[in-house]
Design an enzyme around this catalytic site. Structure first.
Site, PDB file in Angstrom:
ATOM      1  N   ASP A  91      89.069  55.236  -0.727  1.00 22.86           N
ATOM      2  CA  ASP A  91      88.425  53.935  -0.564  1.00 22.86           C
ATOM      3  C   ASP A  91      89.438  52.810  -0.738  1.00 22.86           C
ATOM      4  O   ASP A  91      90.433  52.934  -1.471  1.00 22.86           O
ATOM      5  CB  ASP A  91      87.266  53.774  -1.553  1.00 22.86           C
ATOM      6  CG  ASP A  91      87.669  54.030  -3.001  1.00 22.86           C
ATOM      7  OD1 ASP A  91      88.325  55.054  -3.264  1.00 22.86           O
ATOM      8  OD2 ASP A  91      87.318  53.199  -3.878  1.00 22.86           O
ATOM      9  N   ASP A 109      97.851  51.304  -1.396  1.00 24.91           N
ATOM     10  CA  ASP A 109      96.854  51.640  -2.420  1.00 24.91           C
ATOM     11  C   ASP A 109      95.622  52.250  -1.770  1.00 24.91           C
ATOM     12  O   ASP A 109      94.708  51.525  -1.401  1.00 24.91           O
ATOM     13  CB  ASP A 109      96.490  50.365  -3.188  1.00 24.91           C
ATOM     14  CG  ASP A 109      95.597  50.622  -4.372  1.00 24.91           C
ATOM     15  OD1 ASP A 109      95.377  51.797  -4.716  1.00 24.91           O
ATOM     16  OD2 ASP A 109      95.088  49.642  -4.939  1.00 24.91           O
ATOM     17  N   GLU A 133      86.955  54.934  -6.275  1.00 22.12           N
ATOM     18  CA  GLU A 133      87.983  54.651  -7.285  1.00 22.12           C
ATOM     19  C   GLU A 133      88.097  53.165  -7.562  1.00 22.12           C
ATOM     20  O   GLU A 133      88.402  52.754  -8.681  1.00 22.12           O
ATOM     21  CB  GLU A 133      89.330  55.210  -6.825  1.00 22.12           C
ATOM     22  CG  GLU A 133      90.428  55.169  -7.889  1.00 22.12           C
ATOM     23  CD  GLU A 133      91.219  53.862  -7.926  1.00 22.12           C
ATOM     24  OE1 GLU A 133      92.030  53.680  -8.848  1.00 22.12           O
ATOM     25  OE2 GLU A 133      91.020  52.998  -7.032  1.00 22.12           O
ATOM     26  N   GLU A 134      87.871  52.342  -6.536  1.00 25.27           N
ATOM     27  CA  GLU A 134      88.110  50.907  -6.678  1.00 25.27           C
ATOM     28  C   GLU A 134      86.987  50.178  -7.412  1.00 25.27           C
ATOM     29  O   GLU A 134      87.092  48.984  -7.646  1.00 25.27           O
ATOM     30  CB  GLU A 134      88.306  50.273  -5.295  1.00 25.27           C
ATOM     31  CG  GLU A 134      89.560  50.728  -4.546  1.00 25.27           C
ATOM     32  CD  GLU A 134      90.840  50.133  -5.110  1.00 25.27           C
ATOM     33  OE1 GLU A 134      90.779  49.466  -6.167  1.00 25.27           O
ATOM     34  OE2 GLU A 134      91.908  50.326  -4.488  1.00 25.27           O
TER      35      GLU A 134
END
Length: 318
Positions: free
Chosen positions: A87, A118, A152-153
């Site tokens: 993500d 990222d 994850e974000e």
């Protein structure tokens, strides 16, 4: 590796839209000869697990992580997980990109595109590291698990779902972009949303109302005093003693009001705070609640306002 990374960046994998990119990496794992498995996020199954964070969007159930498994015939030594997230964060204004956010652009020693660093680069790097061993006729003697996770974000629930599904190892490496350094300590992160209620009034007599937008800023100004205290050298965790400004609070999103000539009666703001390892989530929440009361009691912009707080998104200890 550059070609693979550019191919992966072309897949828009913002929150809730990761399926296409996850399909690409599943094909990549399969082409590497790995056993491919998918792990769905089940919010109800994760809700009581340590490390769970309340989701920030509806429809989290059923979205998938992708796992590639290297299983040696006669395993020896210690097992390894290589974990990366698919993500990516929102792109910001499209007009501020020279090329589209999902149109990868190579210039000198850099690849530009949302998620290139990222952390799609980390995912491609761990694929090519394993492939490089295969290309010279070697393979790891112990099991290696490649994980491409989502969420994850904003919550970490993707990696948590993999752990809950039983994927474990002696060591895990996460190839996040940290300027060719190893991270040995991680700040905690907490997201929360404030809902501010004021009272409307006509612009001819603003003093008759209570401005919810100004009250939201009054709350955040009070909160920033905590950030200053936590960054003072006497309050720092030892791992961050040499850092210039380790803890950051952010007012990331705000919306409110209804009419240019009306004192706004409502406002909603999303805020992120960082905190040191060893600080318990409940203690951080107690601090935030104390900030709310202090702002209501003492900040002139908060006079007459009501503030409710909802904790969602990251509730992650350091």
């Amino acid at each position: 590796a550059i070609d693979d990374l550019c191919a992966l960046v072309r897949h828009d994998s913002q929150l809730g839209n990761e399926a296409s990119a996850q399909g690409w990496i599943a094909d990549k794992f399969a082409a590497m000869g790995l056993d491919v498995e998918r792990v769905k996020i089940d919010i109800n199954a994760l809700r009581d697990q340590p490390g769970f964070s309340p989701p920030v969007i509806d429809g989290c159930d059923g979205r998938e992580n992708v796992v590639g498994l290297h299983r040696p015939q006669n395993p020896t030594g210690r097992s390894l997980i290589l974990n990366g997230h698919m993500d990516v964060v929102p792109t910001g204004p499209a007009e501020q990109w020279r090329f589209g956010p999902f149109t990868p652009h190579v210039e000198d020693d850099w690849i530009y595109g949302r998620g290139a660093g990222d952390m799609k680069a980390g995912i491609i790097a761990y694929c090519h590291a394993l492939q490089a061993l295969h290309d010279i006729g070697l393979e790891p003697a112990a099991p290696v698990t490649l994980q491409s996770v989502i969420e994850e974000e904003c919550t970490g629930n993707g990696a948590l779902a993999c752990l809950h599904a039983g994927y474990k190892a002696d060591c895990a490496i996460i190839p996040e972009p940290f300027n060719q350094t190893l991270m040995t300590a991680q700040l905690g992160v907490m997201w929360f949303q404030i809902h501010v209620s004021g009272s409307p009034a006509h612009v001819l007599d603003t003093s008759a109302g209570s401005n919810a937008i100004e009250a939201a800023f009054g709350f955040f100004e009070t909160l920033k005093e905590v950030e200053e205290i936590w960054n003072h050298p006497t309050h720092r965790h030892a791992a961050f003693g040499a850092h210039v400004h380790p803890v950051n609070f952010n007012l990331g999103k705000i919306e409110g009001g209804e009419w240019a000539s009306t004192v706004p009666p409502v406002c909603t703001a999303d805020i992120r705070v960082g905190f040191y390892p060893g600080m318990e989530l409940e203690k951080v929440r107690e601090t935030i609640e104390a900030v709310k009361q202090s702002a209501l009691d003492n900040h002139p912009s908060c006079k007459g306002a009501k503030i409710d707080i909802t904790y969602r998104g990251f509730q992650a200890e350091g």
